[in-house]
Structure formats: C-alpha cells, structure tokens
Design a protein around this motif. Structure first.
Motif, PDB file in Angstrom:
ATOM      1  N   PHE A  68       0.855  -1.183   0.000  1.00  0.00           N
ATOM      2  CA  PHE A  68       0.000   0.000   0.000  1.00  0.00           C
ATOM      3  C   PHE A  68       0.881   1.219   0.000  1.00  0.00           C
ATOM      4  CE2 PHE A  68       0.623  -0.638   4.613  1.00  0.00           C
ATOM      5  CZ  PHE A  68       0.961   0.644   5.009  1.00  0.00           C
ATOM      6  N   LEU A 101      12.345  -3.231  12.352  1.00  0.00           N
ATOM      7  CA  LEU A 101      11.286  -3.785  13.183  1.00  0.00           C
ATOM      8  C   LEU A 101      11.406  -5.300  13.325  1.00  0.00           C
ATOM      9  CD1 LEU A 101       8.809  -5.319  11.228  1.00  0.00           C
ATOM     10  CD2 LEU A 101       9.112  -3.095  10.206  1.00  0.00           C
ATOM     11  N   LEU A 117      22.412  -2.203  21.228  1.00  0.00           N
ATOM     12  CA  LEU A 117      22.923  -1.072  20.471  1.00  0.00           C
ATOM     13  C   LEU A 117      22.770   0.224  21.279  1.00  0.00           C
ATOM     14  CD1 LEU A 117      24.097  -1.187  17.658  1.00  0.00           C
ATOM     15  CD2 LEU A 117      21.893  -0.482  16.747  1.00  0.00           C
TER      16      LEU A 117
HETATM   17  C1  FAD Z   1       3.367  -7.826   7.357  1.00  0.00           C
HETATM   18  C2  FAD Z   1       3.804  -6.467   6.993  1.00  0.00           C
HETATM   19  C3  FAD Z   1       3.299  -5.860   5.855  1.00  0.00           C
HETATM   20  C4  FAD Z   1       3.665  -4.571   5.498  1.00  0.00           C
HETATM   21  N1  FAD Z   1       3.119  -3.997   4.390  1.00  0.00           N
HETATM   22  C5  FAD Z   1       3.439  -2.741   4.040  1.00  0.00           C
HETATM   23  C6  FAD Z   1       2.888  -2.124   2.890  1.00  0.00           C
HETATM   24  O1  FAD Z   1       2.120  -2.727   2.160  1.00  0.00           O
HETATM   25  N2  FAD Z   1       3.220  -0.827   2.623  1.00  0.00           N
HETATM   26  C7  FAD Z   1       4.076  -0.129   3.418  1.00  0.00           C
HETATM   27  O2  FAD Z   1       4.328   1.045   3.152  1.00  0.00           O
HETATM   28  N3  FAD Z   1       4.645  -0.697   4.517  1.00  0.00           N
HETATM   29  C8  FAD Z   1       4.346  -1.988   4.838  1.00  0.00           C
HETATM   30  N4  FAD Z   1       4.917  -2.555   5.930  1.00  0.00           N
HETATM   31  C9  FAD Z   1       5.875  -1.779   6.720  1.00  0.00           C
HETATM   32  C10 FAD Z   1       7.272  -1.846   6.121  1.00  0.00           C
HETATM   33  O3  FAD Z   1       7.677  -3.181   6.101  1.00  0.00           O
HETATM   34  C11 FAD Z   1       8.226  -1.010   6.937  1.00  0.00           C
HETATM   35  O4  FAD Z   1       7.804   0.323   6.902  1.00  0.00           O
HETATM   36  C12 FAD Z   1       9.636  -1.040   6.409  1.00  0.00           C
HETATM   37  O5  FAD Z   1      10.069  -2.356   6.208  1.00  0.00           O
HETATM   38  C13 FAD Z   1      10.574  -0.371   7.383  1.00  0.00           C
HETATM   39  O6  FAD Z   1      11.853  -0.375   6.896  1.00  0.00           O
HETATM   40  P1  FAD Z   1      13.120  -0.329   7.845  1.00  0.00           P
HETATM   41  O7  FAD Z   1      14.296  -0.222   6.976  1.00  0.00           O
HETATM   42  O8  FAD Z   1      12.939   0.712   8.865  1.00  0.00           O
HETATM   43  O9  FAD Z   1      13.118  -1.700   8.664  1.00  0.00           O
HETATM   44  P2  FAD Z   1      13.329  -3.216   8.230  1.00  0.00           P
HETATM   45  O10 FAD Z   1      12.671  -3.495   6.956  1.00  0.00           O
HETATM   46  O11 FAD Z   1      12.953  -4.005   9.419  1.00  0.00           O
HETATM   47  O12 FAD Z   1      14.902  -3.340   8.001  1.00  0.00           O
HETATM   48  C14 FAD Z   1      15.816  -3.305   9.045  1.00  0.00           C
HETATM   49  C15 FAD Z   1      17.072  -4.042   8.645  1.00  0.00           C
HETATM   50  O13 FAD Z   1      18.054  -3.868   9.651  1.00  0.00           O
HETATM   51  C16 FAD Z   1      18.640  -5.107   9.971  1.00  0.00           C
HETATM   52  N5  FAD Z   1      19.083  -5.025  11.375  1.00  0.00           N
HETATM   53  C17 FAD Z   1      18.312  -4.942  12.491  1.00  0.00           C
HETATM   54  N6  FAD Z   1      19.075  -4.832  13.575  1.00  0.00           N
HETATM   55  C18 FAD Z   1      20.357  -4.845  13.166  1.00  0.00           C
HETATM   56  C19 FAD Z   1      21.607  -4.750  13.829  1.00  0.00           C
HETATM   57  N7  FAD Z   1      21.677  -4.618  15.150  1.00  0.00           N
HETATM   58  N8  FAD Z   1      22.736  -4.791  13.091  1.00  0.00           N
HETATM   59  C20 FAD Z   1      22.674  -4.914  11.743  1.00  0.00           C
HETATM   60  N9  FAD Z   1      21.517  -4.994  11.054  1.00  0.00           N
HETATM   61  C21 FAD Z   1      20.380  -4.966  11.759  1.00  0.00           C
HETATM   62  C22 FAD Z   1      17.558  -6.119   9.723  1.00  0.00           C
HETATM   63  O14 FAD Z   1      18.106  -7.391   9.481  1.00  0.00           O
HETATM   64  C23 FAD Z   1      16.859  -5.533   8.498  1.00  0.00           C
HETATM   65  O15 FAD Z   1      17.459  -5.958   7.307  1.00  0.00           O
HETATM   66  C24 FAD Z   1       4.573  -3.858   6.305  1.00  0.00           C
HETATM   67  C25 FAD Z   1       5.117  -4.478   7.443  1.00  0.00           C
HETATM   68  C26 FAD Z   1       4.753  -5.758   7.796  1.00  0.00           C
HETATM   69  C27 FAD Z   1       5.328  -6.376   9.044  1.00  0.00           C
END
Ligand code: FAD
Ligand code: SF4
Lengths: 216, 592
Positions: free
Chosen positions: A209, B133, B305
């Motif tokens: 979305f 997350l 962290l």
């Molecule tokens: C089921 C589901 C469906 C979703 N659908 C949608 C959608 O349709 N549209 C939308 O806009 N959003 C959606 N989201 C939300 C979206 O997934 C998040 O907004 C997005 O993934 C956030 O990105 P991020 O980089 O902050 O975190 P993440 O995607 O969680 O990436 C974090 C990364 O950091 C790494 N990491 C964590 N801790 C450490 C550490 N200490 N050292 C090194 N690496 C680390 C992890 O391995 C990961 O690769 C959905 C979420 C879920 C759970």
C-alpha cells in the motif's frame, strides 16, 4: 560550594580587545522597542540608574537596539569607549541573542561577552497595569545582567575533525535510502546488515500500500 | 536494493553486527564482526549447483518456514549480495567422508569451510541507525490459536503466500490441505493497542496492510468471503481512505469487534466468536483461514545497540529522537540519526522520507572536514577533584571519564559535552566549572537581585528550552501576572546547584522557584530528573532545619505553556505573601 576563581582554562581565551582581560568596561543599552517596553517601563530612568554601577562605562536608552542604526550606535560606543562587555535590556534572548552576538563579532568582541535582560516578554508585556512595579523589575533584571556581564569570559568554539564517511546500521528500506542519498552526494558509506542479504521486511512483501505495486 | 549493492561508494557488510562504538561526532571508531559466509562473496555467481547437491533440508526463513531450503542457499532470488551462504550450524561438515558435496559441485571453487569470522574496524563521522522492526510474535499469548491451528497465519506469512515469488507462486492455499480457502478472516491489532495483550501503542501499518491484502484477494478471487475484525480502522495517510472505501465496495465485510475465541471444527475450518461492538450481538463465523495482523516491535538487539552507543529509548522500546517535533531524526547524541521503524512503527513511505531526512542531517555535519563544537561546556579543576565519580554518574551523555577506584580525576570529553551543567551542580567539591554559567556568575546575579528589598522578590530559575520559553510565550500572549518574580536563565534546570538555593535563602529571599522541562521532555535527555531529586533533597533538609519546605518550589513548564507559567507566577506570589518578615529574619539567622 567554593566559587572557582581559576579562569585561565582551555577553551577560555581572553577577549580580542586588550582591555578584556584587565579592566571591565560595560556598555548598557535599555531598549524602548518603540513603545513596546517604553510605555510600561521607564527605560531612560533604568539606564540612568545603571550608569552609577561600578564598571559601567556607558548606559543609555535606545529606540530600537536591534535595528541597524541601533546596532551602529552600540558598535561605535564599543570603539570610542573601549567597551568590552555589552548588556542589552530588550526582548527575549531567544529572539535576538544571535543578532547581538553578531554585532559583537562585527565590533571585534568575542560574542560571549554579551548579556541580555528580558524587558519585553518577561516584563513590559506582562505587567502592563503596574508600570512602577514593572520599572522596579526592569531595574533588577538589568542590574543582574550587569552583575553577570562583569564575570563573562570569552569563549571559543573548538573545532573537531570530521571524518567524511557514514555508517548505516541496518539494510532495510530506510537504511538503503539513507545510504544512497549520502553516497549520491559524494560520501562514502559503510552499511552493516545482520542478515545474509540487505532488504529487510520490504523484500518479503509483494504488493504494498498505498500504490499496490511491487516493493523490490 | 541493487542500486545500493552496485554503488561505488557503498560498502555492504552482511552477516555483520556492530559490536563496539567509541568516540564522538566526527570520529566514531566502530568495530564490526562479520560472520563467516563460507562462500566467496565476490566469486560466487549464484549458479545454484551447490544447493542442488546439499542433502540438508530446512525451513526457509524468508518464506516464514512455508517452504524449504538447503544448508547452502540463496537468501532469496533478488538478494544483495547475490552470493550463496552456508549455514555452518546445519551443514554436515567439510569432512569428505561425511559430505562436502557442495564443494565438489562448485566449479569456481568459491566454498571455503575454513573461512572464519572477521573483525573490521571503521572510522566514521556520522551514524544512521536503521535497525527496523520485528513483527509481533503471537506464540507467547496464543489467544487466537496460532500455535494450535494450522490455518491461523500471521500477516507476514500471508504476505509470502500471496507473493508471486513466494512458495506457492502467489496462489493462496490453506496450509492444512493446500486447497484454496473460500473464506478468510483478518484479525486486527494483534499485539497492539493493549498493554495486556502485547504493546499499548498502535502499530500504524497493519490496518492498511490488511486493506491491501483484501484488495489483492478480491482481485484474484472475487467471490471469496472476506471478513475483517477490528477495533477501529486507521486509514489516516494520503490515499488510504480511498483504498479502504474500495475494499468495502468489493464486498469485504468489516466487523467491529475482535474475536473472543477461536476453535477448530472437524473439517479444519475455524469458528470465530466475535462480540460485535457496533451491533451489540455475539456472532459466530466459520472461516477457512485466519490471518493475524501482527503489530510492529523494535528489532532484536535494539537494547544492546542503545547501551553500546549511549542512546535513549522511549517507553515503547523504540529509539528516542532528540525532539519529537523539531528534531525527529536526530538522536540526542550529536552525529547519530534515526531512520525507519527503528524510531517507531511506520510504513515504507514514512521510512523513506525519514531516511532522506537523516541523510541530509548527516551530510549537514559531514560537508566540511571540521565541525564547530559547543563552546558552553564544563571543565574540571583537576586539583579540586576527589575522583568520587558523581559527575560521571549524572552526565546524560557519558561525556565524563573518572575512575573512583584508581582515583583518576574526572576529565570532560569536550566533544561529547552539551553544556547542561548537571555535573557542576552535583560535584560535592566545586571541582567543575560550567562555562558561561559559572557559579561566580550566578552568585553575582543572586547578589544583584537580593541586595535591595529581598523580601519583595521571588527568585526563579528557568531553563532555556522550556520554562524560560514558556515565560516568553506568556509575554507574547500578553498574559498579566504579578511582577515579583525575577528569572535567572540556565541552559538546563540540572544546573541549579543546591548551594544557590541556600545562598538565596540566607540573603533573605522568601521563595525560590526552580522550573524546567517536563520529565521526559528534557533537552539534555534526562538531566532534569536530577533536578527533581535535588529539590526533593533540599526540601527534606529545609524541614530538618526548621524551614518551611514550601518556600522551595519546583514546576515543569513547557515552551507552549504560557498560561501555566502565568498561573504559577500568581501562585508563587500568594506563597510569597505567606512568608513574613519575621520568618525571613529567622531563616537568615538560622543559615548564617
Ligand atoms: C506484514 C507487513 C506488511 C507490510 N506492508 C506494508 C505495505 O504494504 N506498505 C508499506 O508502506 N509498509 C508496509 N509494511 C511496513 C514496512 O515493512 C516497513 O515500513 C519497512 O520495512 C521499514 O523499513 P526499515 O528499513 O525501517 O526496517 P526493516 O525493513 O525491518 O529493516 C531493518 C534491517 O536492519 C537489519 N538489522 C536490524 N538490527 C540490526 C543490527 N543490530 N545490526 C545490523 N543490522 C540490523 C535487519 O536485518 C533488516 O534488514 C509492512 C510491514 C509488515 C510487518
Ligand atoms: S494500525 Fe490498525 S491494526 Fe494496527 S495497531 Fe493500529 S489500529 Fe490496530
């Protein structure tokens, strides 16, 4: 509590003018702010009282301290009277402290040799019905500012080396975007990802979305 | 993803974790441990010959265990880096007698069983924390039978099942019999919005994710019966309400109320009992499949962290920003920034927006080879320091080193000091000078105030960021209040030394007011909780010495609370009038 007298410490350097580490010469300016302050506080009266305090070389009322003519007047006084501490009784330092600090720099003084007394937000505007009490308060506020100004020291902002590379912890969509933005702007980026691949949660999604399109 | 993988200026360390961070903005020294991949990342062409011969079969994490992989595998088809990875815990070993099949199959000889973990040191100027997350794990509470019934899935498992690249090529099947379900129910707020059943906050994305899923299902299977059980639907973003309306138009049935009970019927279907809070009825629905819209929680390792880098977490466990409105991507520690779900639950768009903001904030510091540090910092008078360690204990920034055991006196890391002045206030030996807010400067201000007619006056200490700004706001709003208080501004209420208070009482002041930011809003992380402790301590001592403790007041006033500031001023004036000249004279005699 012992009040420290040691003042020749790192980070504290004497003011630019020769008199800064010797004789203290304070200039006090009580701003009328048009009528904003002057209609409640007797600005010129307060200035006259300040003129009698020790170390005060100049004390006067001033129409608009922050205006260019106001600042010019103060700069000229700094030069002609060898002032090395400036007290401005005017509006809130949260508004014009940066302005007056710049003025000090332009006049060759260290910007930390400025002190402000808040006569508008914290006096004339809040005690409009009691001009006498407001004037008494203004007197105290400027007098306190003079007392503090007497003890002000030049300060320098130390320079720290900057390593022009960034670390990004986490390689999800957020980490990737931050890394790309920095790298595209010419900075080296080190990315640390816990998993065997970058991508995070978004790599697991197909349609997302609000656009309902593919996420990878 | 691939852009990042290909970028000449981006170095990606996968299977890696940061294990130590030292230093400060401009020069952070970072230690990274990179786990062995056992496959040469650069040489591997991801041909997949190795995996074909691997005898080990394991559930595939990427597909939430809904399919299988081998001990040597590619994380997923588009992975960056694309190289295969070998899980040493699952591998049968490099003993040729036991296995080593993959090594024989790899023509390019990329597989190295002797590869070991690597420690990498990097120096960087800024750090972006984007740890993301973890989806809520519904196993712990199991209220919807997730562990008991095969056809109850989490939203992330569901995502893999409808994903064209997933284990079923996007064909939705019921796990128990691999048949297409005719009816699917979604349960909202699993692990969210309830302190009892998970976390008390709203996870932000699950309503929209469910709406998206219903649209995907309706597009493929228009006659599928779809129900959504919810508390209320949060479709607040741009274009969101539109999707919600579309979903309802396609015939998705939104039922207001969460299931109270789920049981499995003999044919594998699930019977869901829901108290419909809109219609006040208890309804039962028989469904082929149930999807739990699980909430978002901070990534595992967030705490580690946080401790390593001296960062802060908010009460919900996500990283705490320096200011929720005005510095939403800055950490309180200069040079550290947050992006994405590390800071709180959010969707992709918001994560990306925040990431770009964090990048710019970092670039702002990195654009020059030097940066200007804070001039208003504290300094130790080494000869007076007794190495008691109090200053280091109270410093919110870990900016002071001192060793009480070895009697090594305190030292300020000037680059890390932000100038709150709490150390100077707490040092029992007067061994710390707070530049620009020295004891001498403040005593002289108190003298100037109380030399004449002290009994008319209220001495008020106000912090630069909140209560002083609140006083300004009262002024801008032209609120009228009694004219007896005089403010002394400090950067933080943490600077207000106990001795300033005693000194003012000794000089005949009737009332002292200490004011600052609300607890939790302090601009120096949590320095103001030392203020609160200190005021409490002084009050107790006042009581013991026979002084009315009410004469020392503590108020938290935010920059927006002009009205509160004016009210406090009125209250202080009433208090002042309750202090007689006789009481003041007694205090002076007592303290002299
Ligand atoms: C089921 C589901 C469906 C979703 N659908 C949608 C959608 O349709 N549209 C939308 O806009 N959003 C959606 N989201 C939300 C979206 O997934 C998040 O907004 C997005 O993934 C956030 O990105 P991020 O980089 O902050 O975190 P993440 O995607 O969680 O990436 C974090 C990364 O950091 C790494 N990491 C964590 N801790 C450490 C550490 N200490 N050292 C090194 N690496 C680390 C992890 O391995 C990961 O690769 C959905 C979420 C879920 C759970
Ligand atoms: S986004 Fe919707 S489902 Fe998720 S916690 Fe908030 S209200 Fe509940």
């Amino acid at each position: 509590m012992t009040t420290p007298t040691v003042l020749s410490m790192p980070g504290v350097s004497p003011g630019v003018l020769p008199s800064a580490d010797g004789e203290v010469r304070i200039g006090v300016y009580v701003c009328h702010c048009g009528m904003n302050i002057a209609q409640t506080v007797d600005c010129d009266g307060v200035a006259a009282a300040m003129a009698k305090l020790p170390d005060v070389a100049v004390a006067k009322g001033i129409g608009y301290a922050c205006s260019e003519p106001g600042q010019r007047e103060i700069r000229e006084d700094i030069a002609t009277h060898g002032l090395n501490r400036i007290v401005v009784g005017s509006c809130s330092p949260r508004l014009h402290e940066p302005t007056f600090r710049q003025m000090l720099i332009a006049a060759g003084l260290n910007p930390y040799l400025l002190e402000m007394a808040n006569l508008r937000e914290q006096c004339s505007w809040v005690h409009m019905k009691t001009p006498e009490a407001a004037t008494a308060k203004a007197y105290d506020l400027v007098k306190m500012a003079v007392a503090r100004a007497r003890r002000l020291q030049s300060l320098t902002e130390p320079m720290l080396p900057m390593t022009q590379r960034a670390l990004v912890i986490g390689g999800g969509v957020a980490g990737i975007q931050a890394a790309l933005d920095m790298a595209d702007n010419g900075y080296e980026v080190v990315m640390v990802e816990r998993q065997p691949s970058i991508g995070g949660v978004m790599a697991q999604l197909d349609k997302t979305f609000p656009t309902m399109d593919c996420s990878i | 993803m691939t852009d990042a993988g290909r970028h000449p200026r981006i170095t990606i360390h996968t299977l890696s974790e940061v294990v130590d961070v030292k230093g400060n903005v401009g020069s952070f020294d970072v230690k990274i441990v990179k786990k062995a991949r056992y496959v040469d990342e650069k040489a591997c062409t991801a041909c997949g010959e190795c995996a074909k011969v691997c005898p080990v079969v394991r559930p595939d994490e990427f597909n939430m265990g809904l399919s299988s992989r081998h001990a040597i595998y590619s994380p997923f088809p588009q992975a960056v880096p694309s190289a295969y990875v070998l899980n040493s815990g699952e591998c049968l070993g490099n003993n040729p007698v036991v296995c080593s099949k993959c090594q024989d199959a790899c023509e390019k000889k990329c597989i190295d069983f002797h590869m070991s973990d690597e420690t990498i040191s990097e120096r960087v100027g800024t750090i972006v924390v984007a740890t993301g997350l973890t989806p809520h794990d519904p196993r712990a509470l199991d209220e919807y039978g997730y562990t008991r019934f095969e056809n109850v899935l989490t939203s992330l498992e569901f995502e893999r099942l409808v994903n064209a690249g997933g284990p079923t090529q996007g064909h939705l099947v019921r796990p128990s019999d691999r048949k297409r379900p005719r009816s699917v129910g979604f349960v909202q707020c699993v692990g969210s919005r309830s302190a009892r059943r998970g976390k008390s906050y709203c996870s932000n994305i699950c309503c929209m994710n469910t709406i998206k899923s219903t649209l995907v299902l309706k597009e493929h299977y228009p006659d599928m019966d779809i129900k959504v059980f919810y508390i209320d639907i949060r479709a607040f973003g741009k274009g969101f309400e539109d999707l919600y309306t579309r979903s309802r138009r396609t015939g998705v049935h939104y039922v207001r109320g969460l299931p109270g009970q789920v049981e499995q019927l003999a044919d594998g279907r699930l019977r869901v009992a829901v108290e419909n809070t809109a219609g006040q009825s208890l309804d039962f629905y028989d469904l082929d499949m149930l999807v739990l819209a699980v909430g978002i929680e901070p990534a595992a390792g967030t705490h580690k962290l946080q401790e390593m880098m001296g960062l802060q977490l908010s009460s919900d466990g996500f990283f705490l920003e320096a200011h929720p409105k005005l510095q939403p991507v800055d950490a309180a520690t200069r040079g550290v920034f947050y992006a994405g779900c590390a800071e709180g639950p959010k969707d992709i768009k918001e994560s990306v927006t925040q990431a770009s903001a964090a990048a710019v904030r970092a670039i702002r510091l990195m654009q020059s080879s030097q940066i200007r540090a804070e001039a208003i910092t504290s300094e130790v008078i080494t000869e007076q320091c007794k190495a008691c360690g109090k200053c280091a204990e109270v410093c919110p920034y870990n900016a002071i080193t001192v060793d009480p055991k070895k009697k090594i006196p305190a030292k300020i890391i000037t680059a890390a000091c932000t100038g709150c002045g709490t150390c100077a206030a707490e040092c029992p030996f007067g061994a710390i000078v707070m530049n620009h807010f020295t004891d001498r400067q403040i005593y002289d201000q108190i003298d100037a105030l109380l030399d004449e007619r002290p009994s008319d006056k209220i001495l008020t200490f106000a912090c630069n960021w909140c209560s002083y700004a609140g006083a300004d706001y009262a002024g801008v709003s032209r609120l009228q209040y009694p004219p007896n208080a005089r403010l002394i501004r400090t950067m933080c209420s943490g600077r207000v030394d106990e001795d300033f208070i005693w000194y003012a009482f000794k000089k005949g002041v009737p009332i002292v007011l200490v004011s600052g930011c609300h607890i939790g809003d302090c601009h120096y992380i949590d320095a103001n909780h030392w203020t609160a402790k200190r005021v409490d301590r002084v009050r107790k001592k006042m009581e013991k010495r026979g002084l009315r403790p009410e004469r020392l007041q503590l108020e938290w006033i935010s920059a927006a609370e002009g009205i509160l500031f004016a009210e406090v001023m009125t209250r202080m004036e009433q208090l002042r009038q309750s202090v007689s000249e006789k009481e003041i004279a007694e205090t002076i005699a007592l303290l002299s």
